[in-house]
Design a protein around this motif. Structure first.
Motif, PDB file in Angstrom:
ATOM      1  N   MET A  93       0.832  -1.202   0.000  1.00 13.90           N
ATOM      2  CA  MET A  93       0.000   0.000   0.000  1.00 13.90           C
ATOM      3  C   MET A  93       0.870   1.257   0.000  1.00 13.90           C
ATOM      4  O   MET A  93       0.636   2.191  -0.774  1.00 13.90           O
ATOM      5  N   LEU A  94       1.873   1.273   0.854  1.00 12.54           N
ATOM      6  CA  LEU A  94       2.708   2.478   0.958  1.00 12.54           C
ATOM      7  C   LEU A  94       3.437   2.759  -0.351  1.00 12.54           C
ATOM      8  O   LEU A  94       3.603   3.917  -0.743  1.00 12.54           O
ATOM      9  N   ALA A  95       3.829   1.689  -1.031  1.00 14.40           N
ATOM     10  CA  ALA A  95       4.487   1.883  -2.328  1.00 14.40           C
ATOM     11  C   ALA A  95       3.523   2.577  -3.287  1.00 14.40           C
ATOM     12  O   ALA A  95       3.899   3.504  -4.008  1.00 14.40           O
ATOM     13  N   ALA A  96       2.251   2.146  -3.253  1.00 14.50           N
ATOM     14  CA  ALA A  96       1.247   2.750  -4.141  1.00 14.50           C
ATOM     15  C   ALA A  96       0.995   4.205  -3.761  1.00 14.50           C
ATOM     16  O   ALA A  96       0.559   4.998  -4.586  1.00 14.50           O
ATOM     17  N   LEU A  97       1.258   4.549  -2.519  1.00 12.98           N
ATOM     18  CA  LEU A  97       1.039   5.922  -2.069  1.00 12.98           C
ATOM     19  C   LEU A  97       2.329   6.742  -2.106  1.00 12.98           C
ATOM     20  O   LEU A  97       2.409   7.841  -1.546  1.00 12.98           O
ATOM     21  N   GLY A  98       3.340   6.192  -2.741  1.00 14.76           N
ATOM     22  CA  GLY A  98       4.556   6.960  -2.976  1.00 14.76           C
ATOM     23  C   GLY A  98       5.453   7.124  -1.767  1.00 14.76           C
ATOM     24  O   GLY A  98       6.262   8.042  -1.716  1.00 14.76           O
ATOM     25  N   VAL A  99       5.321   6.241  -0.770  1.00 11.49           N
ATOM     26  CA  VAL A  99       6.228   6.301   0.379  1.00 11.49           C
ATOM     27  C   VAL A  99       7.435   5.427   0.049  1.00 11.49           C
ATOM     28  O   VAL A  99       7.279   4.251  -0.272  1.00 11.49           O
ATOM     29  N   GLU A 100       8.625   5.991   0.125  1.00 12.10           N
ATOM     30  CA  GLU A 100       9.820   5.233  -0.233  1.00 12.10           C
ATOM     31  C   GLU A 100       9.931   3.977   0.628  1.00 12.10           C
ATOM     32  O   GLU A 100       9.639   4.002   1.821  1.00 12.10           O
ATOM     33  N   ASP A 101      10.419   2.940  -0.010  1.00 11.28           N
ATOM     34  CA  ASP A 101      10.526   1.628   0.628  1.00 11.28           C
ATOM     35  C   ASP A 101      11.274   1.665   1.965  1.00 11.28           C
ATOM     36  O   ASP A 101      10.903   1.011   2.926  1.00 11.28           O
ATOM     37  N   GLU A 102      12.333   2.465   2.022  1.00  8.05           N
ATOM     38  CA  GLU A 102      13.194   2.431   3.221  1.00  8.05           C
ATOM     39  C   GLU A 102      12.548   3.084   4.442  1.00  8.05           C
ATOM     40  O   GLU A 102      13.029   2.934   5.549  1.00  8.05           O
TER      41      GLU A 102
ATOM     42  N   ASN B 321       1.971  10.599  -1.983  1.00  9.01           N
ATOM     43  CA  ASN B 321       3.084  11.521  -1.824  1.00  9.01           C
ATOM     44  C   ASN B 321       3.240  12.346  -3.097  1.00  9.01           C
ATOM     45  O   ASN B 321       3.398  11.796  -4.179  1.00  9.01           O
ATOM     46  N   LYS B 322       3.210  13.669  -2.959  1.00  6.56           N
ATOM     47  CA  LYS B 322       3.319  14.515  -4.156  1.00  6.56           C
ATOM     48  C   LYS B 322       4.634  14.270  -4.880  1.00  6.56           C
ATOM     49  O   LYS B 322       4.696  14.339  -6.106  1.00  6.56           O
ATOM     50  N   ALA B 323       5.671  13.966  -4.092  1.00  8.16           N
ATOM     51  CA  ALA B 323       6.974  13.716  -4.698  1.00  8.16           C
ATOM     52  C   ALA B 323       6.921  12.483  -5.611  1.00  8.16           C
ATOM     53  O   ALA B 323       7.756  12.305  -6.483  1.00  8.16           O
ATOM     54  N   GLY B 324       5.922  11.632  -5.396  1.00 13.49           N
ATOM     55  CA  GLY B 324       5.871  10.397  -6.179  1.00 13.49           C
ATOM     56  C   GLY B 324       4.833  10.442  -7.298  1.00 13.49           C
ATOM     57  O   GLY B 324       4.635   9.458  -8.001  1.00 13.49           O
ATOM     58  N   VAL B 325       4.132  11.582  -7.441  1.00 16.79           N
ATOM     59  CA  VAL B 325       3.074  11.650  -8.467  1.00 16.79           C
ATOM     60  C   VAL B 325       3.705  11.812  -9.845  1.00 16.79           C
ATOM     61  O   VAL B 325       4.617  12.605 -10.012  1.00 16.79           O
TER      62      VAL B 325
END
Lengths: 165, 325, 678
Positions: A93-102, B321-325
């Motif tokens: 889920m976090l990956a899909a929300l753009g949270v870096e893996d680390e 995350n906006k940085a990831g859009v």
């Protein structure tokens, strides 16, 4: 954004029986590690609710560390496997929300592994420092256009009201 | 209109929503006349006339009840939310969009730029040879013209103004809407801040037989022949009913379609998607990290759509995350 | 009504105050954390004066919540809970912040330590406001005790309890109790005969009316918890009916099959296929070694059955599962010997006259295979010189980091026995001589006087490759003598390797069955290394003897007795407190989705098929909280660790992470509208 002076704020959820005690042991042995992880005790890694992680990130944490007993060695027999399953789905889920893996990581550390826990914290903090701040609440900010537009509506409506009256 | 009793004032508004809430409200059928008997409808863009100017001229708190559907995606919607908040005694976040963002909230996987790119540039059915995008301000000889500003992030009504009640559902079932209206009329509303509805989940209304939850593989509905009597989740269909507030009568599961979560979380649950995710993950039938990963990645290709279809904007993180859009 | 929170920051002398500005933390908490009405620092919070201060403030300042920032809650949570209780405040309205183990002792920098301390205190102070008064429950303690391991430690523990009038189940996996001590000849430093002091205890235990001895048995499964464990024990088939066997020994005498005894005789002697490990075994009932029994392997023989005067042989006997109820468990499972072949340069297994310490114990034992004569592998030649190499597998990063604690003394004992029984020269190759118990150093002095040679240095190699005629036919010990500062080659006839004491190979597995953990090396982890050495993290499970760490016989006996004393305390008290940290289900809101049903390893969640809801049987719940996190409807609450409490704590520890203006998190969910609309 990363820089040398950046001191990440990290929340660490640790189980009462293994990893919290590993942290106690690291303390008793005076093993030094970075001060960035703020530890919250839960009885078992099985208590770790994925919402704790997103809550911490939403409150400005730069990373979240989860730690429990080794698989197969849970104080509550096998509850850490449930933590493992949740962790995997949460990461998806976090990956899909753009949270870096680390930024969110699960560690297994037994009560005897004070040194290893300190190592994990050291490594985790270093990785987050490399990534730089997350500062999730910034994601919710809108551009300056927003306030301008809101003010413009009020002004226009006032003008029209004047014309009408 | 009953003698001697002043009629109340009712406003209905829609912001970022599909209009389904209004249709569902009209679905109370002839009871709408009872509503008209008790209330002057001062605004209802879909069904009655009413001007913003007239609302602006009202005293604060003059409107008794405002049913506000839709999330807040533009400056105009935000203005209206603030205006109606000020003028209403009771403000109800009506339906999933106002309460938790709903489908428009999935736009939070993008930002304004990427939404505009799709809508004004990349859409296959588009005819926009000059690549025009709406501008918030346009200068004309008579002065400046303003268009509402489109936001990066859709906010729920509750994230914008203080909300007194929430009525869940996409849309709320007509019967539940009528129940709410009756509660308003009879002054039997629950404590301010609460959700008007049930405190159990869809399972409570679902007639399917539940036995043991152990999931080795997740399926899409077309991949298996669904046993019409057994719990869908136990058959590997990602049914959100376990974590979703009751009130719909388990309509979807009854026709072999898994619940998608439109009634939002149960009381006391802060993050609908996380709660559902935690529950579902807990019963994955494996203790091997690689196998767990495979079960998840094969079975749940779109985690946000699966767990946050209706509640991304109201979740802890609210958006990508906006940085990831 | 707002809570009234008291915050107390401990200096712990300079332990905390050294790297945390405790005055500043106390000042900051008082000024900045909402609802904190008292905030103080004090030299030693755990002292009676510190506790009295809290008690007084609770009464005077009408505190409704207390936070103490001091050491780990695992040390003093109880202390402060009691203080709260004494002042009339429910003990569960207190929270402890770990400022020592988690902050001051691991931080180098005072500024960073102070900042971390503030964050942790803020977490506790936010959390404590949501804590709820709880009442512990009590369970009756079953008077019976399970002792696992029939070595000297287990025997001591069992006898102490049995003599006090309490029933004991003594489980031993080999056919006889006695353990390693039964293999020894003499015991240091007094040189009294091991069997002479051990066997009376063995037979006393065997005959004790309060001891049920289950030998040739293993722990299968443990369920339940302190006060009310349910234990399954596998009693392996002996093929000899215990109640019929008189222990006359005729079967062993007549059995035609002779096998090298790898266990008791350490491979130096023989036993029969039907055997007791040694003549004084308790019980005296032999067992049939199926793998080596002619009848079991080839289908005929049955000599034992023919000669048995009481028809006690039963070839059809099956393993039996015995279920017992006990209130407490003592693990005294002992140790195993390091495999000396893992140090190939010492030649064990390759060079005939290299022995392990356990082999040598048998070699000089009067009841051993040579009748106590110290001879070489040929069975007749007496060695003219013997080298004893210390620390084989101990104090060695390649094998075990620990010191095995007994080998120095055992080596001295061997030296004495060799000097007494032969004319050989004896060389001890040691790293450090460790003789730190009563009469041990005196024994070392005695051996110096008796003429044992001591070479300080770690042996590099034992070889039979001679470099000169003097070395011909000898084992040459190559070593740096660190006192002389030069390399030495000492030719000897016999080498004894002092192999390390290691944890049992299945220690971890057994620990898991009982819910206790091991160190990395495999020793059972005690509750506190100094102050609570026989208790474990799991209530009702105790450890004693070498399963907890290498130690000598007196220490084992003392620990066995200590564990028994702890258990006796529990039995005498009769009841044990159960923490009220359990889960509960709001059944009214439960929709019976059954997600939680399979998640509890203790089967504490029950589904009611009529009501179609689930509920928690609180006496079976151990409070892990897994179901709480899993409940999709949010209707399971975990007492003392509920969502509200944890969310508040997250909020607190991140007090300084929020953007200026408090736009973050929960606050933003009900954001103040900006005053734009007219």
């Amino acid at each position: 954004m990363s820089n040398e002076n950046f001191e990440p704020k990290i929340v660490g959820f640790m189980c009462n029986w293994c990893s919290y005690r590993a942290a106690d042991l690291a303390g008793s042995a005076r093993i030094k590690y970075p001060p960035n992880v703020r530890i919250i005790r839960v009885m078992c890694s099985g208590r770790m609710d994925p919402a704790f992680v997103t809550k911490a990130l939403s409150l400005g944490a730069d990373g979240v560390m989860l730690a429990g007993c080794h698989p197969g060695e849970c104080h509550y027999i096998d509850q850490n496997y449930k933590a493992m399953r949740r962790y995997h789905l949460l990461k998806h889920m976090l990956a899909a929300l753009g949270v870096e893996d680390e930024r969110v990581r699960l560690f297994w550390r037994s009560a005897a592994e004070g040194e290893q826990l300190a190592e994990a914290i050291t490594e985790f903090v270093a990785d987050i420092k490399k990534l730089g701040p997350l500062h999730w609440p910034d994601n919710w900010e809108e551009s300056d256009e927003r306030l301008e537009a809101l003010e413009a509506i009020v002004k226009e409506h006032e003008e029209v009201m004047e014309v009408n009256s | 209109m009953s003698e001697g009793k002043a009629k109340g004032k009712l406003a209905v508004y829609w912001a970022a929503s599909c209009g389904g809430c209004d249709i569902s409200t009209l679905g109370i059928d002839t009871k709408i006349l009872d509503v008209a008997e008790h209330f002057d409808i001062v605004m209802w863009p879909c069904a009655a006339d009413g001007k913003v100017h007239d609302i602006e001229k009202m005293a604060d708190g003059e409107i008794d009840v405002c049913l506000f559907n839709g999330g807040i995606r533009t400056s105009e919607q935000e203005y209206m939310a603030q205006l109606l908040r000020k003028k209403s005694k009771v403000l109800v976040a009506f339906g999933s969009c106002a309460s938790e963002g709903c489908i428009p909230g999935l736009g939070n996987l993008n930002d304004k730029a990427s939404c505009f790119k799709t809508v004004y540039h990349d859409s296959p059915s588009l005819d926009n040879p000059n690549g025009v995008e709406p501008q918030p301000v346009t200068e004309v000889p008579e002065g400046k013209l303003h268009l509402p500003v489109y936001y990066d992030t859709l906010k729920t009504l509750g994230q914008t103004v203080k909300v007194d009640y929430m009525l869940p559902g996409c849309p709320p079932e007509s019967d539940r809407i009528w129940d709410a209206i009756v509660a308003i009329l009879e002054n039997k509303l629950p404590e301010p801040g609460s959700v008007i509805g049930s405190n159990t989940t869809v399972c409570d209304e679902c007639p399917r037989k539940r036995e043991e939850k152990k999931i080795k593989k997740f399926y899409r509905t077309w991949e298996i022949e669904v046993d019409p009597d057994r719990c869908l989740l136990e058959q590997g269909l990602l049914c959100a009913g376990i974590a979703t507030r009751a009130g719909c009568g388990a309509l979807c599961p009854q026709v072999n379609s898994p619940c998608i979560g439109c009634y939002g979380p149960n009381n006391g649950v802060e993050d609908h998607g996380m709660q559902l995710l935690s529950a579902v993950a807990s019963v994955i039938d494996s203790e091997d990290p690689d196998e767990i990963d495979a079960i998840i990645k094969e079975g749940i290709p779109d985690p946000v759509g699966s767990f946050y279809r209706f509640s991304l904007a109201q979740s802890n993180l609210r958006r990508k995350n906006k940085a990831g859009v | 009504m707002a809570e009234r929170v008291g915050v107390y920051i401990c200096h712990c002398g300079s332990n905390i105050a050294g790297t945390v500005d405790v005055e500043e933390v106390a000042r900051w908490a008082g000024e900045n954390i909402k609802d904190v009405v008292v905030s103080k620092d004090y030299k030693f919070m755990c002292s009676s004066l510190g506790q009295a201060m809290i008690e007084e403030d609770i009464k005077k300042e009408k505190l409704t919540r207390v936070v103490v920032g001091a050491c780990s809650p695992h040390l003093h949570e109880k202390t402060f809970r009691t203080a709260c209780k004494n002042a009339g405040l429910n003990p569960y309205l207190f929270d402890m912040t770990n400022l020592r183990e988690h902050v001051s002792w691991v931080c180098n920098d005072k500024e960073a330590g102070t900042a971390k301390a503030k964050a942790l205190i803020a977490g506790s102070a936010e959390r404590v406001k949501y804590q709820q008064p709880l009442e512990p429950s009590y369970v009756d303690v079953h008077p019976a005790t399970l002792v696992v391991g029939g070595g000297i430690t287990g025997l001591q523990a069992a006898l102490e309890l049995a003599d006090a009038g309490h029933p004991v189940y003594l489980v031993e996996r080999s056919p006889s109790v006695g353990g390693h001590m039964a293999q020894f000849d003499k015991t240091f430093p007094t040189l009294d005969c091991s069997a002479c002091i051990l066997t009376p205890k063995m037979s006393e235990a065997g005959q004790h009316e309060n001891i049920t001895m289950l030998t040739y048995s293993e722990l299968e499964e443990v369920s339940g918890s302190v006060g009310k464990f349910k234990v399954k024990i596998r009693k392996k088939a002996r093929y000899v009916v215990e109640k019929d066997c008189t222990g006359c020994g005729i079967c062993m005498e007549k059995c035609p099959r002779k096998i090298v005894d790898e266990d008791f005789e350490a491979g130096l002697g023989y036993r029969k296929a039907i055997y007791t490990p040694f003549p004084q075994a308790v019980p005296r009932t032999p067992v049939i070694d199926v793998e080596n029994c002619t009848y079991f392997q080839r289908g005929k023989c049955k000599v034992c059955s023919k000669v048995c005067p009481t028809n006690a042989i039963d070839y059809e006997q099956q393993d039996e599962i015995i279920e017992i109820d006990v209130g407490n468990i003592i693990l005294a499972t002992g140790w195993k010997l390091f495999d000396c072949k893992k140090v190939p340069q010492y030649g064990y297994g390759r060079l005939a006259n290299v022995y392990t310490n356990m082999e040598f114990e048998r070699l000089c034992n009067a009841a051993g295979p040579t009748g106590g004569k110290i001879v070489m592998r040929d069975g007749k030649t007496e060695p003219k010189s013997v080298a004893i190499i210390h620390c084989v597998g101990s104090r060695d990063v390649n094998h075990n980091a620990h010191c095995s604690a007994v080998c120095c003394m055992a080596a001295l004992k061997f030296g004495h026995l060799i000097l007494e029984k032969t004319n050989a020269e004896v060389y001890s190759f040691y790293i450090d001589m460790r003789t730190n118990q009563k009469q041990y150093e005196e024994f070392y002095q005695r051996l110096l006087e008796e003429g044992m040679h001591f070479v300080r240095g770690k042996v590099a190699e034992v070889t039979d490759a001679a470099r000169n005629p003097d070395e011909q036919g000898k084992l040459i010990v190559q070593c740096e003598d660190t006192l002389l500062g030069k390399q030495r080659r000492i030719p000897v006839d016999m080498v004894v390797l002092m192999g390390a004491i290691e944890p049992q190979a299945d220690a971890k597995e057994l620990g898991l069955k009982c819910g206790i953990s091991c160190s990395m090396a495999g020793w059972y982890t005690e509750r506190h290394p100094k102050l609570d050495p026989v208790a474990t993290m799991t209530e009702g499970v105790f450890v004693a003897g070498t399963c907890q760490g290498a130690k000598d016989i007196p220490a084992c006996v003392a620990q066995g007795a200590a564990a028994a004393a702890r258990v006796q305390g529990m039995i005498t008290k009769g009841k044990v407190m159960i923490e009220p940290i359990v889960a509960s289900i709001n059944e009214e809101a439960c929709s019976g989705c059954r997600i939680c049903n399979n998640l509890c390893p203790y089967n504490a969640i029950e589904f009611d098929p009529v009501k179609e809801t689930s509920h928690v049987i609180s006496s079976m719940c151990k409070g892990c909280g897994t179901c709480v996190a899993a409940c999709p409807a949010g209707v399971i609450t975990g007492a003392h660790f509920n969502n509200q409490q944890i969310f508040a704590q997250i909020d607190g520890v991140l007090w300084d992470a929020k953007p200026a203006g408090g736009n973050g998190g929960a606050a933003a969910k009900a954001a103040e509208p900006e005053p734009v609309a007219s």
